[in-house]
Design a protein around this motif. Structure first.
Motif, PDB file in Angstrom:
ATOM      1  N   ALA A 127      47.109  31.320  -1.744  1.00  0.00           N
ATOM      2  CA  ALA A 127      46.090  32.324  -1.423  1.00  0.00           C
ATOM      3  C   ALA A 127      46.698  33.721  -1.407  1.00  0.00           C
ATOM      4  O   ALA A 127      46.120  34.674  -1.958  1.00  0.00           O
ATOM      5  CB  ALA A 127      45.448  32.000  -0.077  1.00  0.00           C
ATOM      6  N   ALA A 128      47.852  33.866  -0.783  1.00  0.00           N
ATOM      7  CA  ALA A 128      48.503  35.182  -0.737  1.00  0.00           C
ATOM      8  C   ALA A 128      48.928  35.619  -2.136  1.00  0.00           C
ATOM      9  O   ALA A 128      48.797  36.792  -2.501  1.00  0.00           O
ATOM     10  CB  ALA A 128      49.702  35.145   0.206  1.00  0.00           C
TER      11      ALA A 128
ATOM     12  N   GLU B 251      52.746  44.396   0.491  1.00  0.00           N
ATOM     13  CA  GLU B 251      51.946  43.696  -0.518  1.00  0.00           C
ATOM     14  C   GLU B 251      52.599  43.705  -1.899  1.00  0.00           C
ATOM     15  O   GLU B 251      51.968  43.354  -2.898  1.00  0.00           O
ATOM     16  CB  GLU B 251      50.528  44.283  -0.546  1.00  0.00           C
TER      17      GLU B 251
ATOM     18  N   ARG C 189      57.279  32.779   4.970  1.00  0.00           N
ATOM     19  CA  ARG C 189      57.623  31.432   4.534  1.00  0.00           C
ATOM     20  C   ARG C 189      58.436  31.428   3.237  1.00  0.00           C
ATOM     21  O   ARG C 189      59.412  30.682   3.098  1.00  0.00           O
ATOM     22  CB  ARG C 189      56.336  30.621   4.349  1.00  0.00           C
ATOM     23  N   LEU C 190      58.039  32.257   2.283  1.00  0.00           N
ATOM     24  CA  LEU C 190      58.733  32.284   0.987  1.00  0.00           C
ATOM     25  C   LEU C 190      60.175  32.765   1.130  1.00  0.00           C
ATOM     26  O   LEU C 190      61.019  32.427   0.304  1.00  0.00           O
ATOM     27  CB  LEU C 190      58.004  33.201   0.006  1.00  0.00           C
TER      28      LEU C 190
ATOM     29  N   ALA D 274      52.687  34.176   4.382  1.00  0.00           N
ATOM     30  CA  ALA D 274      53.255  33.605   3.155  1.00  0.00           C
ATOM     31  C   ALA D 274      54.601  34.256   2.831  1.00  0.00           C
ATOM     32  O   ALA D 274      55.545  33.581   2.413  1.00  0.00           O
ATOM     33  CB  ALA D 274      52.278  33.778   1.992  1.00  0.00           C
TER      34      ALA D 274
ATOM     35  N   ARG E 214      45.975  36.926  -4.018  1.00  0.00           N
ATOM     36  CA  ARG E 214      45.563  38.246  -3.537  1.00  0.00           C
ATOM     37  C   ARG E 214      46.540  39.341  -3.975  1.00  0.00           C
ATOM     38  O   ARG E 214      46.131  40.432  -4.386  1.00  0.00           O
ATOM     39  CB  ARG E 214      45.471  38.194  -2.010  1.00  0.00           C
ATOM     40  N   LEU E 215      47.841  39.064  -3.891  1.00  0.00           N
ATOM     41  CA  LEU E 215      48.842  40.083  -4.239  1.00  0.00           C
ATOM     42  C   LEU E 215      48.789  40.443  -5.720  1.00  0.00           C
ATOM     43  O   LEU E 215      49.194  41.534  -6.107  1.00  0.00           O
ATOM     44  CB  LEU E 215      50.256  39.583  -3.908  1.00  0.00           C
TER      45      LEU E 215
ATOM     46  N   GLN F 138      48.460  28.383   1.770  1.00  0.00           N
ATOM     47  CA  GLN F 138      48.566  29.764   2.224  1.00  0.00           C
ATOM     48  C   GLN F 138      49.367  30.612   1.229  1.00  0.00           C
ATOM     49  O   GLN F 138      49.050  31.787   1.004  1.00  0.00           O
ATOM     50  CB  GLN F 138      49.273  29.769   3.584  1.00  0.00           C
ATOM     51  N   ILE F 139      50.376  30.009   0.640  1.00  0.00           N
ATOM     52  CA  ILE F 139      51.172  30.722  -0.356  1.00  0.00           C
ATOM     53  C   ILE F 139      50.337  31.000  -1.600  1.00  0.00           C
ATOM     54  O   ILE F 139      50.361  32.099  -2.154  1.00  0.00           O
ATOM     55  CB  ILE F 139      52.434  29.902  -0.703  1.00  0.00           C
TER      56      ILE F 139
ATOM     57  N   GLN G 176      47.556  36.881   6.227  1.00  0.00           N
ATOM     58  CA  GLN G 176      47.891  35.767   5.337  1.00  0.00           C
ATOM     59  C   GLN G 176      49.067  36.137   4.419  1.00  0.00           C
ATOM     60  O   GLN G 176      49.917  35.285   4.123  1.00  0.00           O
ATOM     61  CB  GLN G 176      46.662  35.439   4.498  1.00  0.00           C
ATOM     62  N   ILE G 177      49.095  37.387   3.990  1.00  0.00           N
ATOM     63  CA  ILE G 177      50.196  37.838   3.139  1.00  0.00           C
ATOM     64  C   ILE G 177      51.502  37.834   3.929  1.00  0.00           C
ATOM     65  O   ILE G 177      52.539  37.378   3.434  1.00  0.00           O
ATOM     66  CB  ILE G 177      49.878  39.240   2.575  1.00  0.00           C
TER      67      ILE G 177
ATOM     68  N   PRO H 299      55.551  41.826  -3.580  1.00  0.00           N
ATOM     69  CA  PRO H 299      56.486  40.730  -3.291  1.00  0.00           C
ATOM     70  C   PRO H 299      57.907  41.035  -3.747  1.00  0.00           C
ATOM     71  O   PRO H 299      58.855  40.468  -3.198  1.00  0.00           O
ATOM     72  CB  PRO H 299      55.877  39.550  -4.049  1.00  0.00           C
TER      73      PRO H 299
ATOM     74  N   GLY I 253      41.950  35.816  -3.190  1.00  0.00           N
ATOM     75  CA  GLY I 253      42.678  34.984  -2.235  1.00  0.00           C
ATOM     76  C   GLY I 253      41.792  34.067  -1.421  1.00  0.00           C
ATOM     77  O   GLY I 253      42.284  33.305  -0.592  1.00  0.00           O
TER      78      GLY I 253
END
Lengths: 276, 276
Positions: free
Chosen positions: B194-195, A156, A198-199, A195, B198-199, B191-192, A191-192, A158, B229
């Protein structure tokens, strides 16, 4: 990156267990059986949860200490001896040679322990028991690709997942113990993970625990997401295994469009002075 | 943070439009009508997409240049004069005083332009038209809370969103033009967002465009997510508005559990040497 004709899929098994706090012998037996079953199913990368051997909800630092093992414990060699060509990642409470307790995980292959990682971002009351690690995310070269390792709440941050990607991780492996969040169903952390995949164009596997331990309910969020952030498999309720066949080196292609590269398009010159 | 009895919700309107490339006059008229409608609906923060005035799919740098406006263009003052107590964020093609083109957005209130931001991470063929910005994410103190601003692809750099959070952003405002991704339905970028929310425990609003322009289909991903999120509202297909009432200063409480703080638990000493 291997040419397409040389590419192969790696079979991943993310094992969802329900460890019993205090039952070191029983937890090891159940974990060993799960590892053997995953290998029998063709798994090439087997992942078990955070703190698989000890359980999580310790009544005291002393209880955790009694359940911690040395990173040289023969248990890890016994597990390594099962692996053949496969790789195992498993979390355990570690009693360091410095006398401190760490929330650790190891990457094992037939040769033994390839990497030891100590959780850097401790969650909540873990801070009363464990000392945070100060190493980098472990990144291990394997025949399948590069496996990166961090533990649960580390996912969590990034910055931390980006660092793992920059270090060349093809598959980020995350042993976890996700408690059920108030007001949430399942594991919103999925969800984290999606993402983050994907990132960074990096596949991610999370092996979570389930069940209830001393009043704490666990989310059972074991799953695998591809480098595009798409969910490949998840366990859901109960013990079980999430299976996925993933082309690990394919994570290395960071292009998303003609002139888009998720890593090369970073602006580290702008980030450095602002991320303190 | 304001005490609970002093807290109030801020009404956000994220406007999804379909600009027409080349039709500066028509785009301005449609945007103005949308702003007036949002204000009439009680919006206190109104957000319009990236490149609202110009459209996106330029045939050449020269075409983009002909559609770019100066950051001191009277249009922005005309929009500011509509706002009363509200705040407007809108994207446009900017012709800089240096003669270069920027993909820009401004934060406006009744006093005029509060901040100008030039997109730092340019997407794909934008690189052939625009010069990337080199400023920080804009963060503007308003009566509703602190509004942070970045544009579209900027959101996909977790360093950049973290920097916005560290700079005190309560509501991250993201004008966007998300093209439909091959093999995806809707906007997977949600989704990005939202994450990221949240982060960082930071609310996020994205105003996206829709429609098709010179063969490019747009995702119509306009939405608002709360600091937890969770999705509050989204437009879906067609022009429309996503509405949300959000307590902006509530984003400042970064605690997730007794001993968990999403910002204070960072380990910047470990990140700095590894994020190059």
């Amino acid at each position: 990156v291997k040419p397409w004709f040389d590419r192969r899929m790696t079979r991943i098994a993310a094992v969802q267990l329900s460890p019993v706090v205090g039952d070191l012998t029983g937890n090891v037996a159940r974990a060993t059986a799960a590892i053997e079953a995953a290998l029998a199913g063709g798994a090439e990368v087997v992942v078990l949860p955070e703190l698989t051997t000890s359980g999580y909800v310790f009544e005291s630092e002393a209880e955790a200490r009694g359940l911690a093992i040395d990173a040289e414990d023969p248990l890890l060699a016994r597990w390594a001896a099962l692996l053949g060509d496969a790789v195992l990642v498993v979390g355990f409470a570690e009693l360091g040679r410095d006398g401190l307790l760490y929330n650790s995980a190891a990457v094992l292959d037939a040769s033994g322990t390839r990497a030891l990682y100590r959780k850097v971002h401790l969650w909540d009351l873990e801070k009363r028991v464990f000392t945070p690690g100060s190493g980098q995310p472990a990144v291990v070269e394997t025949p399948f690709g590069r496996i990166g390792l961090m533990i649960c709440f580390d996912l969590e941050f990034p910055e931390w997942t980006r660092i793992a990607a920059l270090a060349g991780t093809d598959l980020l492996v995350v042993p976890a113990n996700w408690p059920v969040q108030p007001g949430s169903e399942g594991a919103p952390e999925v969800q984290i993970a999606a993402a983050t995949a994907r990132l960074n164009h990096m596949a991610i596997v999370v092996a979570d625990r389930q069940g209830t331990e001393r009043g704490v309910a666990w989310a059972g969020g074991t799953h695998v997401v591809g480098a595009d952030g798409g969910l490949i498999d998840a366990v859901g309720r109960g013990d079980g295994v999430a299976w996925a066949d993933v082309d690990l080196p394919a994570s290395r292609d960071k292009r998303q469009a003609t002139l888009v590269d998720l890593i090369a398009d970073r602006r580290p010159d702008l980030y450095a002075p602002l991320l303190g």
